[in-house]
Design a protein around this motif. Sequence first.
Motif, PDB file in Angstrom:
ATOM      1  N   UNK A  73      18.584 -80.500 -16.756  1.00  0.00           N
ATOM      2  CA  UNK A  73      19.839 -81.351 -17.040  1.00  0.00           C
ATOM      3  C   UNK A  73      21.197 -80.738 -16.352  1.00  0.00           C
ATOM      4  N   UNK A  74      21.641 -81.462 -15.439  1.00  0.00           N
ATOM      5  CA  UNK A  74      22.883 -81.084 -14.701  1.00  0.00           C
ATOM      6  C   UNK A  74      24.077 -81.428 -15.582  1.00  0.00           C
ATOM      7  N   UNK A  75      25.159 -80.515 -15.565  1.00  0.00           N
ATOM      8  CA  UNK A  75      26.429 -80.915 -16.287  1.00  0.00           C
ATOM      9  C   UNK A  75      27.393 -80.259 -15.082  1.00  0.00           C
ATOM     10  N   UNK A  76      28.605 -80.737 -15.482  1.00  0.00           N
ATOM     11  CA  UNK A  76      29.922 -80.287 -14.766  1.00  0.00           C
ATOM     12  C   UNK A  76      30.142 -81.283 -13.433  1.00  0.00           C
ATOM     13  N   UNK A  77      29.254 -82.070 -13.128  1.00  0.00           N
ATOM     14  CA  UNK A  77      29.401 -83.190 -12.168  1.00  0.00           C
ATOM     15  C   UNK A  77      28.044 -83.958 -12.177  1.00  0.00           C
ATOM     16  N   UNK A  78      28.341 -85.230 -11.309  1.00  0.00           N
ATOM     17  CA  UNK A  78      27.069 -86.171 -11.432  1.00  0.00           C
ATOM     18  C   UNK A  78      26.493 -85.860  -9.958  1.00  0.00           C
ATOM     19  N   UNK A  79      25.074 -85.893 -10.110  1.00  0.00           N
ATOM     20  CA  UNK A  79      24.434 -85.688  -8.730  1.00  0.00           C
ATOM     21  C   UNK A  79      23.676 -86.929  -8.577  1.00  0.00           C
ATOM     22  N   UNK A  80      24.159 -88.120  -8.935  1.00  0.00           N
ATOM     23  CA  UNK A  80      23.061 -89.260  -8.864  1.00  0.00           C
ATOM     24  C   UNK A  80      23.425 -89.702  -7.437  1.00  0.00           C
ATOM     25  N   UNK A  81      24.134 -89.136  -6.661  1.00  0.00           N
ATOM     26  CA  UNK A  81      24.232 -89.626  -5.095  1.00  0.00           C
ATOM     27  C   UNK A  81      23.630 -88.590  -4.352  1.00  0.00           C
ATOM     28  N   UNK A  82      23.243 -87.407  -4.932  1.00  0.00           N
ATOM     29  CA  UNK A  82      22.907 -86.239  -4.096  1.00  0.00           C
ATOM     30  C   UNK A  82      21.449 -85.789  -4.514  1.00  0.00           C
ATOM     31  N   UNK A  83      20.828 -85.432  -3.721  1.00  0.00           N
ATOM     32  CA  UNK A  83      19.121 -84.873  -3.841  1.00  0.00           C
ATOM     33  C   UNK A  83      19.416 -83.741  -4.686  1.00  0.00           C
ATOM     34  N   UNK A  84      18.398 -83.809  -5.634  1.00  0.00           N
ATOM     35  CA  UNK A  84      17.894 -82.325  -6.375  1.00  0.00           C
ATOM     36  C   UNK A  84      16.407 -81.851  -6.121  1.00  0.00           C
ATOM     37  N   UNK A  85      16.029 -80.708  -6.771  1.00  0.00           N
ATOM     38  CA  UNK A  85      14.880 -80.065  -6.435  1.00  0.00           C
ATOM     39  C   UNK A  85      14.371 -79.246  -7.195  1.00  0.00           C
ATOM     40  N   UNK A 142       1.082 -81.410  -3.266  1.00  0.00           N
ATOM     41  CA  UNK A 142       0.662 -82.421  -3.168  1.00  0.00           C
ATOM     42  C   UNK A 142      -0.407 -83.054  -3.854  1.00  0.00           C
ATOM     43  N   UNK A 143      -0.159 -84.257  -4.656  1.00  0.00           N
ATOM     44  CA  UNK A 143      -1.134 -84.745  -5.236  1.00  0.00           C
ATOM     45  C   UNK A 143      -1.346 -84.314  -6.669  1.00  0.00           C
ATOM     46  N   UNK A 144      -0.643 -83.044  -7.023  1.00  0.00           N
ATOM     47  CA  UNK A 144      -0.760 -82.545  -8.314  1.00  0.00           C
ATOM     48  C   UNK A 144       0.681 -82.783  -9.089  1.00  0.00           C
ATOM     49  N   UNK A 145       1.693 -82.532  -8.226  1.00  0.00           N
ATOM     50  CA  UNK A 145       3.273 -82.580  -8.831  1.00  0.00           C
ATOM     51  C   UNK A 145       3.789 -83.897  -8.539  1.00  0.00           C
ATOM     52  N   UNK A 146       4.528 -84.410  -9.434  1.00  0.00           N
ATOM     53  CA  UNK A 146       5.526 -85.440  -9.256  1.00  0.00           C
ATOM     54  C   UNK A 146       6.781 -85.162  -9.568  1.00  0.00           C
ATOM     55  N   UNK A 147       7.603 -85.394  -8.488  1.00  0.00           N
ATOM     56  CA  UNK A 147       9.328 -85.169  -8.904  1.00  0.00           C
ATOM     57  C   UNK A 147       9.672 -86.686  -9.157  1.00  0.00           C
ATOM     58  N   UNK A 148      10.737 -86.591 -10.038  1.00  0.00           N
ATOM     59  CA  UNK A 148      11.546 -88.031 -10.649  1.00  0.00           C
ATOM     60  C   UNK A 148      12.613 -87.658 -11.108  1.00  0.00           C
ATOM     61  N   UNK A 149      13.621 -88.646 -11.374  1.00  0.00           N
ATOM     62  CA  UNK A 149      14.821 -88.462 -11.770  1.00  0.00           C
ATOM     63  C   UNK A 149      15.538 -89.258 -12.643  1.00  0.00           C
ATOM     64  N   UNK A 150      16.392 -89.300 -13.569  1.00  0.00           N
ATOM     65  CA  UNK A 150      17.134 -90.214 -14.130  1.00  0.00           C
ATOM     66  C   UNK A 150      18.647 -90.215 -13.798  1.00  0.00           C
ATOM     67  N   UNK A 151      19.077 -90.911 -12.989  1.00  0.00           N
ATOM     68  CA  UNK A 151      20.770 -90.543 -12.483  1.00  0.00           C
ATOM     69  C   UNK A 151      21.449 -91.041 -13.685  1.00  0.00           C
ATOM     70  N   UNK A 152      21.280 -91.936 -14.778  1.00  0.00           N
ATOM     71  CA  UNK A 152      21.960 -92.313 -15.768  1.00  0.00           C
ATOM     72  C   UNK A 152      22.138 -90.894 -16.658  1.00  0.00           C
ATOM     73  N   UNK A 153      21.112 -90.258 -16.753  1.00  0.00           N
ATOM     74  CA  UNK A 153      21.287 -88.836 -17.446  1.00  0.00           C
ATOM     75  C   UNK A 153      21.496 -87.679 -16.758  1.00  0.00           C
ATOM     76  N   UNK A 154      21.579 -87.726 -15.417  1.00  0.00           N
ATOM     77  CA  UNK A 154      21.858 -86.485 -14.715  1.00  0.00           C
ATOM     78  C   UNK A 154      20.759 -85.520 -14.453  1.00  0.00           C
ATOM     79  N   UNK A 155      19.357 -86.166 -14.766  1.00  0.00           N
ATOM     80  CA  UNK A 155      18.286 -85.116 -15.114  1.00  0.00           C
ATOM     81  C   UNK A 155      17.286 -85.436 -13.732  1.00  0.00           C
ATOM     82  N   UNK A 156      16.497 -84.210 -13.618  1.00  0.00           N
ATOM     83  CA  UNK A 156      15.676 -84.468 -12.780  1.00  0.00           C
ATOM     84  C   UNK A 156      14.179 -83.768 -13.262  1.00  0.00           C
TER      85      UNK A 156
END
Length: 121
Positions: free
Chosen positions: A23-35, A65-79
């Motif tokens: 969970x990110x706080x302090x600014x929104x990262x909805x337009x920016x990559x996360x990892x 690859x094939x075992x991990x999946x990255x996803x995000x919820x921009x409304x919640x500022x989460x990855x």
Amino acid sequence: QVQLVESGGGLVQAGGSLRLSCTASGRTFSDNPMGWFRQAPGKELEFVAAISGSMRTRYYADSVKGRFTISRDNAENKVYLQMISLKPEDTAVYYCVAGGWGTGVQDYSYWGQGTQVTVSS
């Protein structure tokens, strides 16, 4: 002040699964990559996965690859990092990152404090 807070780590048997959250706080990262990066005992930090702000682009290390999946919820500022078929060599502290793009440690400005993932054989 930007903060990245990871959760979801723990102890799991080989072949099991875990879902990490950040969970990110302090600014929104909805337009920016996360990892995610990880650091195993006695080893250097290693890139795991990254996702663009639009979610159209995702990169993975060959080792996950094939075992991990990255996803995000921009409304919640989460990855998220969904990990399945875990192996003992996945044991590491996993760090959430933001404020950059790429596979190098120097590519990201913001880092979380890390969450421990331990996979037993």
